[in-house]
Each structure stands twice: as structure tokens, then as C-alpha cells.
Design a protein around this motif. Structure first.
Motif, PDB file in Angstrom:
ATOM      1  N   ALA B 170       0.917  -1.217   0.206  1.00 21.37           N
ATOM      2  CA  ALA B 170      -0.319  -0.023  -0.035  1.00 21.37           C
ATOM      3  C   ALA B 170       0.735   1.359   0.104  1.00 21.37           C
ATOM      4  O   ALA B 170       0.434   2.455   0.048  1.00 21.37           O
ATOM      5  CB  ALA B 170      -1.098  -0.123   1.016  1.00 21.37           C
ATOM      6  N   THR B 171       1.894   1.145  -0.103  1.00 23.07           N
ATOM      7  CA  THR B 171       3.045   2.408  -0.019  1.00 23.07           C
ATOM      8  C   THR B 171       3.848   2.424  -1.318  1.00 23.07           C
ATOM      9  O   THR B 171       4.123   3.313  -1.555  1.00 23.07           O
ATOM     10  CB  THR B 171       3.960   2.033   1.398  1.00 23.07           C
ATOM     11  OG1 THR B 171       4.789   1.149   0.793  1.00 23.07           O
ATOM     12  CG2 THR B 171       3.382   2.196   2.623  1.00 23.07           C
ATOM     13  N   LEU B 172       3.177   2.069  -2.552  1.00 24.75           N
ATOM     14  CA  LEU B 172       3.947   1.890  -3.673  1.00 24.75           C
ATOM     15  C   LEU B 172       3.172   2.742  -3.646  1.00 24.75           C
ATOM     16  O   LEU B 172       2.233   2.897  -4.540  1.00 24.75           O
ATOM     17  CB  LEU B 172       4.244   0.346  -4.054  1.00 24.75           C
ATOM     18  CG  LEU B 172       4.950  -0.779  -3.868  1.00 24.75           C
ATOM     19  CD1 LEU B 172       5.108  -1.907  -4.581  1.00 24.75           C
ATOM     20  CD2 LEU B 172       6.108   0.309  -4.089  1.00 24.75           C
ATOM     21  N   PRO B 173       3.578   3.668  -5.047  1.00 25.25           N
ATOM     22  CA  PRO B 173       2.813   5.099  -5.639  1.00 25.25           C
ATOM     23  C   PRO B 173       2.371   4.358  -6.435  1.00 25.25           C
ATOM     24  O   PRO B 173       1.747   4.207  -6.960  1.00 25.25           O
ATOM     25  CB  PRO B 173       3.513   6.070  -5.792  1.00 25.25           C
ATOM     26  CG  PRO B 173       4.689   5.737  -5.361  1.00 25.25           C
ATOM     27  CD  PRO B 173       5.418   4.318  -5.003  1.00 25.25           C
ATOM     28  N   ALA B 174       3.232   2.954  -7.026  1.00 21.86           N
ATOM     29  CA  ALA B 174       2.694   1.744  -8.439  1.00 21.86           C
ATOM     30  C   ALA B 174       1.534   1.692  -7.871  1.00 21.86           C
ATOM     31  O   ALA B 174       0.269   1.811  -9.121  1.00 21.86           O
ATOM     32  CB  ALA B 174       3.173   1.209  -8.645  1.00 21.86           C
ATOM     33  N   HIS B 175       1.676   1.398  -6.688  1.00 23.48           N
ATOM     34  CA  HIS B 175      -0.076   0.617  -6.187  1.00 23.48           C
ATOM     35  C   HIS B 175      -1.246   1.073  -6.506  1.00 23.48           C
ATOM     36  O   HIS B 175      -2.283   0.770  -7.101  1.00 23.48           O
ATOM     37  CB  HIS B 175      -0.460  -0.039  -5.213  1.00 23.48           C
ATOM     38  CG  HIS B 175      -0.616  -0.757  -4.406  1.00 23.48           C
ATOM     39  ND1 HIS B 175      -1.232  -2.468  -5.043  1.00 23.48           N
ATOM     40  CD2 HIS B 175      -1.929  -1.663  -4.125  1.00 23.48           C
ATOM     41  CE1 HIS B 175      -2.368  -3.520  -5.010  1.00 23.48           C
ATOM     42  NE2 HIS B 175      -1.952  -3.075  -3.928  1.00 23.48           N
ATOM     43  N   TRP B 176      -1.316   2.497  -6.290  1.00 22.99           N
ATOM     44  CA  TRP B 176      -2.158   3.840  -6.034  1.00 22.99           C
ATOM     45  C   TRP B 176      -2.314   3.695  -7.168  1.00 22.99           C
ATOM     46  O   TRP B 176      -3.791   4.382  -8.281  1.00 22.99           O
ATOM     47  CB  TRP B 176      -1.920   5.091  -4.958  1.00 22.99           C
ATOM     48  CG  TRP B 176      -1.397   4.203  -3.779  1.00 22.99           C
ATOM     49  CD1 TRP B 176      -0.522   4.482  -2.862  1.00 22.99           C
ATOM     50  CD2 TRP B 176      -2.555   4.509  -3.371  1.00 22.99           C
ATOM     51  NE1 TRP B 176      -1.186   3.740  -2.391  1.00 22.99           N
ATOM     52  CE2 TRP B 176      -2.734   4.174  -1.115  1.00 22.99           C
ATOM     53  CE3 TRP B 176      -4.267   4.876  -3.284  1.00 22.99           C
ATOM     54  CZ2 TRP B 176      -2.902   4.134  -0.595  1.00 22.99           C
ATOM     55  CZ3 TRP B 176      -5.405   4.520  -2.684  1.00 22.99           C
ATOM     56  CH2 TRP B 176      -4.169   4.456  -0.810  1.00 22.99           C
ATOM     57  N   CYS B 177      -1.775   4.051  -8.364  1.00 21.19           N
ATOM     58  CA  CYS B 177      -1.571   5.078  -9.554  1.00 21.19           C
ATOM     59  C   CYS B 177      -2.633   3.373 -10.833  1.00 21.19           C
ATOM     60  O   CYS B 177      -3.793   3.275 -11.419  1.00 21.19           O
ATOM     61  CB  CYS B 177      -0.248   4.622 -10.369  1.00 21.19           C
ATOM     62  SG  CYS B 177       0.679   6.417  -9.869  1.00 21.19           S
ATOM     63  N   ALA B 178      -2.416   2.139 -10.414  1.00 19.39           N
ATOM     64  CA  ALA B 178      -2.809   1.316 -10.763  1.00 19.39           C
ATOM     65  C   ALA B 178      -4.318   0.887  -9.872  1.00 19.39           C
ATOM     66  O   ALA B 178      -5.425   0.486 -11.232  1.00 19.39           O
ATOM     67  CB  ALA B 178      -2.386  -0.275  -9.897  1.00 19.39           C
ATOM     68  N   ALA B 179      -5.117   1.694  -8.748  1.00 15.71           N
ATOM     69  CA  ALA B 179      -5.696   1.800  -8.078  1.00 15.71           C
ATOM     70  C   ALA B 179      -6.993   2.621  -8.997  1.00 15.71           C
ATOM     71  O   ALA B 179      -7.543   2.097  -9.733  1.00 15.71           O
ATOM     72  CB  ALA B 179      -5.879   1.833  -6.957  1.00 15.71           C
ATOM     73  N   LEU B 180      -6.057   3.764  -9.222  1.00 16.00           N
ATOM     74  CA  LEU B 180      -6.954   4.543 -10.032  1.00 16.00           C
ATOM     75  C   LEU B 180      -7.290   4.102 -11.419  1.00 16.00           C
ATOM     76  O   LEU B 180      -8.255   4.743 -12.112  1.00 16.00           O
ATOM     77  CB  LEU B 180      -5.968   5.917 -10.048  1.00 16.00           C
ATOM     78  CG  LEU B 180      -6.025   7.083  -9.345  1.00 16.00           C
ATOM     79  CD1 LEU B 180      -4.901   8.195  -9.726  1.00 16.00           C
ATOM     80  CD2 LEU B 180      -7.745   7.228  -9.150  1.00 16.00           C
ATOM     81  N   ALA B 181      -6.580   3.460 -12.552  1.00 14.59           N
ATOM     82  CA  ALA B 181      -6.328   3.047 -13.361  1.00 14.59           C
ATOM     83  C   ALA B 181      -7.051   1.728 -13.850  1.00 14.59           C
ATOM     84  O   ALA B 181      -8.322   1.803 -14.493  1.00 14.59           O
ATOM     85  CB  ALA B 181      -4.769   2.445 -14.307  1.00 14.59           C
ATOM     86  N   PHE B 182      -7.314   0.877 -12.339  1.00 16.02           N
ATOM     87  CA  PHE B 182      -7.945   0.148 -12.770  1.00 16.02           C
ATOM     88  C   PHE B 182      -9.767  -0.135 -12.564  1.00 16.02           C
ATOM     89  O   PHE B 182     -10.643   0.117 -12.595  1.00 16.02           O
ATOM     90  CB  PHE B 182      -7.668  -0.994 -11.444  1.00 16.02           C
ATOM     91  CG  PHE B 182      -8.347  -2.359 -11.486  1.00 16.02           C
ATOM     92  CD1 PHE B 182      -7.966  -3.271 -12.516  1.00 16.02           C
ATOM     93  CD2 PHE B 182      -9.722  -2.809 -10.623  1.00 16.02           C
ATOM     94  CE1 PHE B 182      -8.198  -4.217 -12.737  1.00 16.02           C
ATOM     95  CE2 PHE B 182     -10.228  -3.852 -11.195  1.00 16.02           C
ATOM     96  CZ  PHE B 182      -9.459  -4.401 -11.991  1.00 16.02           C
ATOM     97  N   GLY B 183      -9.552   1.937 -11.808  1.00 13.37           N
ATOM     98  CA  GLY B 183     -11.089   1.641 -11.204  1.00 13.37           C
ATOM     99  C   GLY B 183     -12.007   2.854 -12.662  1.00 13.37           C
ATOM    100  O   GLY B 183     -12.680   1.946 -12.906  1.00 13.37           O
TER     101      GLY B 183
END
Lengths: 652, 306
Positions: B170-183
């Protein structure tokens, strides 16, 4: 001599006999059957070499004497050539039955197929180059035998011109390698300065890349492939461009060592461009064979993506990943050969029944030609990369190679792997789009002209080969691991991991891909649902819903209409042209003419200016050819003086 | 063995529970708009009603038209069984992340090809739009998957889900970007506003509903179930990837249920507050998603270099 060697010789003799026999009009069908048998024997020899993992005949030599041999990589290509050519030759028996110059075309086809085999079994530079030229010239002859319209002549001229200009790269690299003795000792190149390797790699990329149809050097391909007779198109698209890739593979993976660092990223970029732009232009085509030709550019791009991934992984020291990427490229080579030749053969059958292959003028062929239509549908699903067909299997493996490169590579590998994977995903989606369009316009819906409505199924000699090819597409799609198991040793990077060669596939770092289970589940589930559907009662026939209006065939949806939304989104990239001219009769509108097309920008922006310069330069040069004897004598004198000066200076 | 049986039962429950999700979204949406709305069970009632009716087939249609509903339902059923619920899955169908992408493509191919069979303009216009979206949505989905796979260094869905529970991820910026894209991908694949309006009855504006126009009876029931299964697939993936799961079996299922319900509410909220976009603007939105993924990738490369 071993069994494969005997098979190879017998096969070659039978094929040559077939070529001679097919030259006589009365025995053309027998001759073609003999050719098919001979090629099948040659292919069996290639298959035995691949499975046996040995090699037959000579090794590569630096000399100029004719030497021939088959190692596993050559064997794989020989077997692939046979898998495509045997059905194509059998198909030609029916296809050529009523055409002009049929015996001549049959002879050319046999020579062409033998030349393809010759390139991959050649073990010295001279044999390779002779076969290479023969392979380039034979389809041109076949094209000119079918038609000599100005367009066709132009297509042939562009084809011969570009393959020969680029052939300079092939000649240069092959002869230099022979001179340096690289064929026997791969390390001898390491002693040379790096610039030699860069130049050789550049020459090989341009030379083999042009023949393979890699963008932006593909301009000849969408012109030449549609013009050839369909069974020749099938072999051209199925195998000729792959034979060029064979040359590239030998160069990049065996002979050019150490490889300059720029080659892999450049190849990846070119491959990504080829697959995305190739399929995008395919989508905008309105003629079936031209569309299929653009798809060859796309698929060569996909194969090259795998090759580039293998080079990148190898340079990062990940040999297992490199072996996987290489196997993915080879599997896609085989798969594309199968489904593309299937599609071209079906297109030939449609053409024979209907005449022209204008996509907007076909429709409903699945009802009049059920077997050919069903095979075409299978081939379309395979090329669209839809499970459970073989296109999905090799695209899965290629995508895995790129994604694993992204997940486990160095920063360059990560960036390039992710970009390549995204490009391949976009390509797959575009291919689905394109082949939904093709299937819809060719096979489904109402008949769009009378010739289509009166078409009927072609004879068994033409349906048999396509049905067999469709079955092969499905078989490899369901059991890709079995095929991969036989291809593990083709790469110079060692064996494939055991998990990748079974009934289920898994590469290190991936989940399990179980093609058999997936196919079985989807088929069973569909069958159960179909049974349930039947139980509800008979299906009621009904008109389609168009808001209660009367259906009008003039309002039928067209190729351009279906892709319009994408064209509008990509206007900036594709730059479509559209002209509307209104003819007025007094104040009344008499007629409205609407024309639109998507220009091929590579031709317009890249080749036309270059061609213009070349022609201008040759016009300048023509001034020297005055025809006067005195002028030529002066040229001779000047040349003589120059030579003497050069010799003098050189000696001094 | 018991754990295995339980895992299979949970996995199979997805096939039954899928129609609940569009029902829940419709109910919440109605409440947000101040209406009483239908029960969350309405999709089941619709399916039962349709199941009792005969199918229709336009004149001159072939087996491509008749097979499409069953084939796309089968593909989606397969995808639902492949995507792990609560970090376990039915092993023999495979568990690679590229498999659901392929199955979605199979469903898309069969429904879009079937739209050509009657040859009606409305269905074809909609099918063309759907395929046009997919050209941008498929690379986006793949890039989002790749970014999620960074956590486990594996494209195995089970391992990806297991690694997503790790607080470090959850601390990886990449994971958050993935969440946005997946949305964004969730909105496209489920055909929700602002990309597509599932409630539209105007043929000219249809995207996902268009190819369904000619179908009736059991065929339509299968296609509606397919659409519901697409909701299930996307929402379950979103929750298992981006909501940290507690490990023991009943609790992770509970978290999953709550997460999916929460996402349904979120989808309803987005759908109530945003109007439908112009269709030609959708690729711009998806292109922005690709850009976000590139930023995530760059951040990951930078982290590796540091």
C-alpha cells in the motif's frame, strides 16, 4: 545417411518431378499432387530433425561451394514451410482448374516452395543468396502470370525494387560474414571493432526486415500479396516473410556476437510500430486480401516483439526468460503461418465464387459456403487472438515474456517490456475489432450482391486443405505445451522450463494457463446453455429492429461505418481524406458523391519523397546517356585515367 | 480437503451472486435520486421472467447469432471461476492474469460478430463503439495488472491477491496508480456512467446494450447474466487487489463482501453525480489512465534505482 537425409532427398526429387509433370496442362493436377507429396516428405524430414534434436548434412561453411544441411532451427522452418505449402499445393489443384497459364503458375509455385526450403537449408553464403533471389523472383512471376494490368505491374515493380534494394543489406552482411569466417567461428567477429558489428547489424535489419515486412520498410507487402494467386499469397504471407525472419534470427542470435546494445531496443520499437500500425491500417482497408496483407505486417511485428524480448533478456543475463521469449516468437511464427495461409486460401475460394473481394459487396457467405465459411471463422478467431485458438496461446506466451521482462528486468527491461506489452494488448484488441468486421462483412448478414447469393461451396480439393488448417489452429490452441515441448531446443539459450511444456503452461513468475481445461469448460458450458435454450421451445423468426421502418439494403452497415468511431478518435494520426461533391441540376440536387479514404501515410510521407528524389537523380544521370559514340569514348578515357591515377597513388 | 471444497463452493457462488451486484447498484442509485427503486433482487426476477420465454432469431441469421449468448456466458462463467475469491481458486482452470483478459475478448468477439448477423444499424453502431473502447481499455487493463503484479513479482492471480494484503504494498505509488487506472477499467467493462448509460432506451446512445437489441427470451437472459458477471469480475478484482484482506477464512470473505458493497455504492454515486461523456471523449479519459500507469511504472523504476 540417416532417415531425415533420405527423406529430404526423396522429397526434393519428388517435388522436382512434380514441377516437371505439372508443366504439361493435361497432367497439371498430378504434378501438383506430386509437389505436395514431395514437400510433405521434406517437411517430415524437418520435423524429424526438430524432434530428434540432431542435425543432418553439413554445418555452416565460409566457402563458396554449395553445401546443404539441416539443424533443428532450419528443421523447424522446413516443417513450417511444409505445413503451409502442402495444403496450398493441394488447394491449387482445384483453384487453378480454370485459370489462364495454370501450368506455368503451378511450376512457379513449386519452384517458389523449393526456393523457400533452399534458403533455410543453405549452409554457405552463395547458396543462401541464390535461393534468396529465387525466392524473391518466383512470386513476381506468379503475379505477372495472373494479371498484367498497369496496377499489377506497378505492384510487381515496387516489390522487386524494394526487395532488391534491401537485398543489398542481405548480400552485404552475408558476404562479409563469410569473408570474416564467422560461419565456422562465431568468435571471430569479436576481434573486429564494434563499428563493424553495428554496420552488419544495420545491414541485416534493413535487408531481412524489408523482406519480412517490418514497418517502416513494409511498403511492398500490401501491394504484392493481394496481387498474387491466392495459394501463392498463402505461402508468401505464411512463410516467405518468416524465412526473412529466419535470416534475422541467424544473424542476431548466432552470428553477430557480441551484438551492439542498440539492436534490441530498436528491434522492439520497430516491432511495436509494426504491430500497432499494421493492424490499424488493416482495420481501415476495404479489400479482403489487402487487409490480410496488412495483418501480416502486424504478426511479423508480434514475432519480432518476442525476438526483441529474447535479446533484451539475454543481454540482462536472464537466459531462461530469453529462451521463453524465443520460443514464443517461434510458436507465433508457426501459428501465423497456419492461420494466415488458411485465411488467404479461404479468400481465394471466395474470390473464385464471387469475383472481387470488396468487403462491402460480400455478405452471408457462411450460408452459401458452410465449410469454407466455418474455416474462415476459425481462422479469424485464431488471428484475433481469442481463446481457445492458437493465436491466443502464442500471444499469451509473448505477453508473458514481455511482462516478466518488465517485472524482473533492469530499468531498461522494465520500461521496454511494459511498453511492448501495452502495444501488444492494444494490437490484440484492434485485431478483434478488425476480424469482427471481416467476419461480419464476409460471412454474416444479407448477401450484398447477386453473385454472392448464387455462390456455392467449392470442391473438396479446396475445402479439404482449409478444414485441415483450421483443425491445426484449434489443436495447437488447445495443446500449445505439446508443440512447445518439441521446440525447446531451438533457441541458443538452453531448454525451456518443464512447467511450460506440458498440458498446462506456466512460466517462472506466471500463473497457470490451462488451455485444455479452458477449452473444455467453455465448450461444455456453451453446449449445456444451447440445450437449455432449445428446451424453451422453437426460436421464433422475426424481422430485425430498426424502429419499425422497412429494411433497405442500401442502408446496410459498411466497413467504414463500423470503424468510424475509431477513425474519428484517431483522426490526428490517420488523417483521413473526405470529399463531398454535390451536383446541382438548376436548383435541385442531382446527385451527391461522397468519397473517403485513409491514405497510407508511410507511402505518402516517407516513400513518395524518397522515390521523387531517386527519380530526379536518375533523370540527371540520364543526361549522361546521350547515345553519341564520342561521349562514351570520352567516358572510357576518363575512367581509364582515373583508374591509372588510383593505381599509381595506391602503389605509391 | 474441507478447505478445498469450501474454496470451490465459494468460487461457484460467484456464478449465482453475480446478478445481485447490478441490482444493488440500481437500488442505491434510486435511493440517491430520492426514489424508492426496485429491490436488489430485481435482476433475478428479470432473469426468471426471460427464462420462461422463447428466443427469437432475425431472418437469415446463422449459428453465429444463436451461439453468441451461450458462448459469451460460458466465457464469463469461466472468467468468474478463474478470478480468486479470498485468495484461493479452482486450480485446474488456471489462475494467470492474462486468462480473464482473453476470455473477455472471446465474449466481446462473439457478441460483436453476432451483431453483424441480423445486420441492424443500431447493434452495429454500438458494437463498433464497444470495440473502439476496448482498443484503449485493454492496454490499460494490462498495464494496471502489471503494476499490481509488482507487489508479488508474479502474474499469478492468487499470488497477486495474497501480496495485495501486505501493508508494504500500500506504500508503493505504483499500486495507487494501478488503483486509479483499474477504476477506469471497471467503469468501461461494466458499462457504467460516465462511459455508458445502462438504463438508456434510446438506441442511438447505446454501447453495451446495443448488440442485445435483437435478443429475447433465454438468449437475453444469458446476455444479461453475462453483463452481471462482468460486474462481479471487475468489482471482485478491484476489492481483492486494493483492499487489504485479513487472513482467516470467514473474515476475508466478510471484508470482500463489504468491499464489493462499498464499491457498488461508489459506482452508484459516480453514476448519479456524473453525466454521460461524449463517446469520442472516452478514449481521452482512458489515455489519461494509460498516462497514470506510465507514472506508476516510472515511480517504480525510480524506486528500484534509488
Amino acid at each position: 545417411m540417416t532417415a531425415p537425409a533420405w527423406l529430404l532427398i526423396i522429397g526434393a526429387v519428388v517435388t522436382c518431378g512434380g514441377i516437371v509433370v505439372s508443366a504439361v496442362p493435361q497432367s497439371m493436377r498430378t504434378g501438383l499432387a506430386m509437389q505436395a507429396l514431395g514437400v510433405a516428405l521434406i517437411g517430415a524430414a524437418g520435423g524429424m530433425v526438430v524432434v530428434g534434436d540432431g542435425s543432418v548434412g553439413s554445418q555452416f561453411s565460409n566457402g563458396f561451394g554449395p553445401t546443404v544441411g539441416v539443424d533443428p532451427l532450419s528443421g523447424f522452418f522446413v516443417a513450417s514451410i511444409a505445413l503451409v505449402s502442402t495444403p496450398a499445393l493441394i488447394y491449387a489443384r482445384g483453384y487453378l482448374s480454370e485459370s489462364h497459364h495454370a501450368p506455368a503458375i503451378a511450376v512457379t509455385t513449386g519452384v517458389f516452395v523449393l526456393a523457400l526450403v533452399g534458403v533455410v537449408v543453405a549452409r554457405d553464403a552463395v547458396t543462401f543468396l541464390i535461393m534468396w533471389e529465387l525466392m524473391s523472383v518466383a512470386p513476381a512471376v506468379a503475379i505477372l502470370l495472373v494479371s498484367r494490368s498497369p496496377e499489377t505491374c506497378r505492384a510487381v515493380l515496387i516489390y522487386l525494387g524494394s526487395t532488391h534494394l534491401a537485398g543489398v543489406g542481405v548480400w552485404l552482411s552475408m558476404l562479409t560474414l563469410a569473408h570474416l569466417g564467422v560461419f565456422t567461428d562465431p568468435h571471430s567477429l569479436a576481434a573486429q571493432p564494434m563499428v563493424v558489428q553495428s554496420l552488419l547489424a544495420g545491414a541485416a535489419l534493413v535487408g531481412f526486415g524489408t523482406k519480412a515486412g517490418l514497418m517502416p520498410l513494409h511498403s511492398w507487402l500490401p501491394r504484392a500479396h493481394p496481387a498474387a494467386p491466392s495459394h501463392v499469397s498463402a505461402v508468401m504471407s505464411g512463410m516467405m516473410i518468416k524465412v526473412a525472419l529466419y535470416g534475422l534470427v541467424r544473424m542476431l542470435f548466432e552470428w553477430l556476437a557480441p551484438l551492439p546494445a542498440w539492436v534490441a531496443p530498436v528491434l522492439l520499437g520497430v516491432a511495436a510500430l509494426s504491430c500497432v500500425a499494421g493492424v490499424l491500417y488493416a482495420l481501415m482497408q476495404h479489400e479482403l486480401k489487402r487487409l490480410l496483407a496488412f495483418h501480416s505486417v502486424e504478426n511479423v511485428g508480434i514475432i519480432s516483439l518476442g525476438l526483441a524480448a529474447a535479446l533484451l533478456a539475454a543481454s540482462a543475463g536472464q537466459r531462461q526468460l530469453a529462451a521463453l521469449a524465443f520460443a514464443a516468437a517461434m510458436l507465433h511464427t508457426l501459428n501465423h503461418a497456419l492461420f494466415k495461409s488458411l485465411l488467404f486460401l479461404c479468400a481465394g475460394s471466395f474470390q473464385k465464387q464471387v469475383g472481387k473481394l470488396d468487403l462491402d459487396r460480400l455478405g452471408g457467405l457462411l450460408r452459401t459456403m458452410p465449410l469454407t465459411g466455418a474455416s474462415f471463422l476459425a481462422g479469424s478467431m485464431a488471428i484475433a487472438g481469442v481463446p481457445p485458438f492458437n493465436g491466443f496461446a502464442s500471444e499469451w506466451l509473448t505477453l508473458q515474456a514481455l511482462v516478466q521482462l518488465a517485472l524482473h528486468g533492469n530499468p531498461t527491461g522494465t520500461a521496454l517490456g511494459a511498453l511492448g506489452a501495452a502495444a501488444l494488448a492494444a494490437t490484440a484488441a484492434l485485431a478483434v475489432f478488425c476480424f469482427v468486421k471481416v467476419v461480419g462483412l464476409v460471412l454474416l448478414g444479407p448477401h450484398r450482391q447477386k453473385a454472392v447469393a448464387s455462390s456455392h461451396e467449392v470442391p473438396p480439393s479446396m475445402t479439404g486443405p482449409v478444414v485441415v488448417l483450421a483443425a491445426l489452429c484449434l489443436a495447437i490452441g488447445v495443446a500449445p505445451g505439446v508443440v512447445l515441448g518439441q521446440m525447446g531446443h531451438l533457441s541458443p539459450f538452453g531448454a525451456l522450463p518443464a512447467s511450460a511444456v506440458g498440458i498446462t503452461l506456466a512460466v517462472p513468475g506466471s500463473g497457470v494457463f490451462a488451455p485444455v481445461a479452458l477449452a473444455a469448460f467453455v465448450v461444455l458450458c456453451t453446449a449445456v446453455l444451447q440445450l437449455a435454450r432449445r428446451r424453451a421451445g422453437t426460436t421464433a423468426p422475426s424481422p430485425m429492429w430498426i424502429c419499425g421502418q422497412v429494411p433497405d439494403s442500401r442502408l446496410a452497415w459498411t466497413s467504414a461505418g463500423f470503424t468510424k468511431s475509431l477513425l474519428l478518435v484517431l483522426t490526428v494520426v490517420l488523417r483521413p481524406r473526405r470529399t463531398v461533391s454535390v451536383e446541382l441540376d438548376g436548383v435541385l440536387v442531382h446527385s451527391v458523391v461522397h468519397e473517403s479514404d485513409v491514405p497510407h501515410l508511410f507511402d505518402e510521407l516517407l516513400f513518395r519523397p524518397v522515390l521523387g528524389r531517386v527519380l530526379a537523380a536518375s533523370r540527371l544521370l540520364r543526361r549522361t546517356q546521350s547515345g553519341s559514340l564520342r561521349a562514351y569514348l570520352t567516358y572510357l578515357l576518363v575512367t581509364l585515367v582515373l583508374v591509372l591515377v588510383v593505381v599509381r597513388v595506391g602503389v605509391g | 480437503m474441507r478447505g478445498n471444497v469450501l474454496a470451490i463452493a465459494v468460487q461457484l457462488s460467484g456464478l449465482v451472486l453475480a446478478p445481485l451486484l447490478p441490482g444493488v447498484i440500481q437500488t442505491i442509485k434510486a435511493r440517491l435520486q430520492g426514489r424508492v427503486g426496485t429491490s436488489p433482487l430485481q435482476p433475478y426476477r428479470d432473469l426468471r421472467r426471460l427464462w420462461g420465454k422463447r428466443s427469437v432469431a432475425p431472418y437469415d441469421s446463422t449459428y453465429v447469432y444463436r451461439l453468441a449468448p451461450s458462448l459469451s456466458a460460458a466465457a464469463l462463467a469461466c472468467a468468474v471461476l478463474v478470478v480468486p475469491i479470498g485468495a484461493s481458486t479452482i486450480g485446474w482452470l488456471g489462475s494467470d492474469m492474462l486468462v480473464p483478459i482473453g476470455l473477455l475478448a472471446l465474449a466481446r468477439f462473439s457478441t460483436a460478430a453476432a451483431a453483424w448477423d441480423p445486420g441492424g444499424g443500431f447493434s452495429l453502431m454500438a458494437a463498433g463503439r464497444d470495440l473502439m473502447f476496448s482498443v484503449f481499455a485493454e492496454p490499460l487493463l494490462l498495464l494496471a495488472f502489471v503494476l499490481v503484479a509488482i507487489g508479488s513479482h508474479s502474474t499469478d492471480l492468487v499470488q497477486m491477491v495474497a501480496a495485495a494484503g501486505d501493508p508494504h504494498v500500500a506504500t508503493l505509488p505504483a499500486h495507487w496508480c494501478a488503483a486509479l487506472a483499474f477504476g477506469l477499467v471497471v467503469l468501461v467493462e461494466t458499462g457504467r456512467q460516465p462511459i455508458d448509460n445502462p438504463d438508456t432506451h434510446l438506441e442511438l446512445t447505446m454501447v453495451h446494450e446495443g448488440p442485445l437489441l435483437e435478443y429475447a427470451g433465454r438468449d437475453l437472459a444469458m446476455l444479461q447474466w453475462t453483463a452481471a458477471a462482468r460486474h462481479w469480475l471487475m468489482l471482485v478484482l478491484a476489492v481483492t487487489f486494493f483492499v487489504p484482506m485479513p487472513a482467516p477464512v470467514p473474515w476475508n470473505l466478510l471484508t470482500l463482501a463489504l468491499g464489493v458493497a462499498g464499491l457498488c455504492a461508489l459506482v452508484a454515486l459516480v453514476e448519479t453525480s456524473l453525466a454521460k461523456m461524449r463517446i469520442l471523449r472516452v478514449p481521452v479519459l482512458l489515455g489519461a489512465g494509460v498516462a497514470i500507469c506510465m507514472i506508476g511504472l516510472a515511480s517504480w523504476i525510480a524506486q528500484g534505482a534509488l
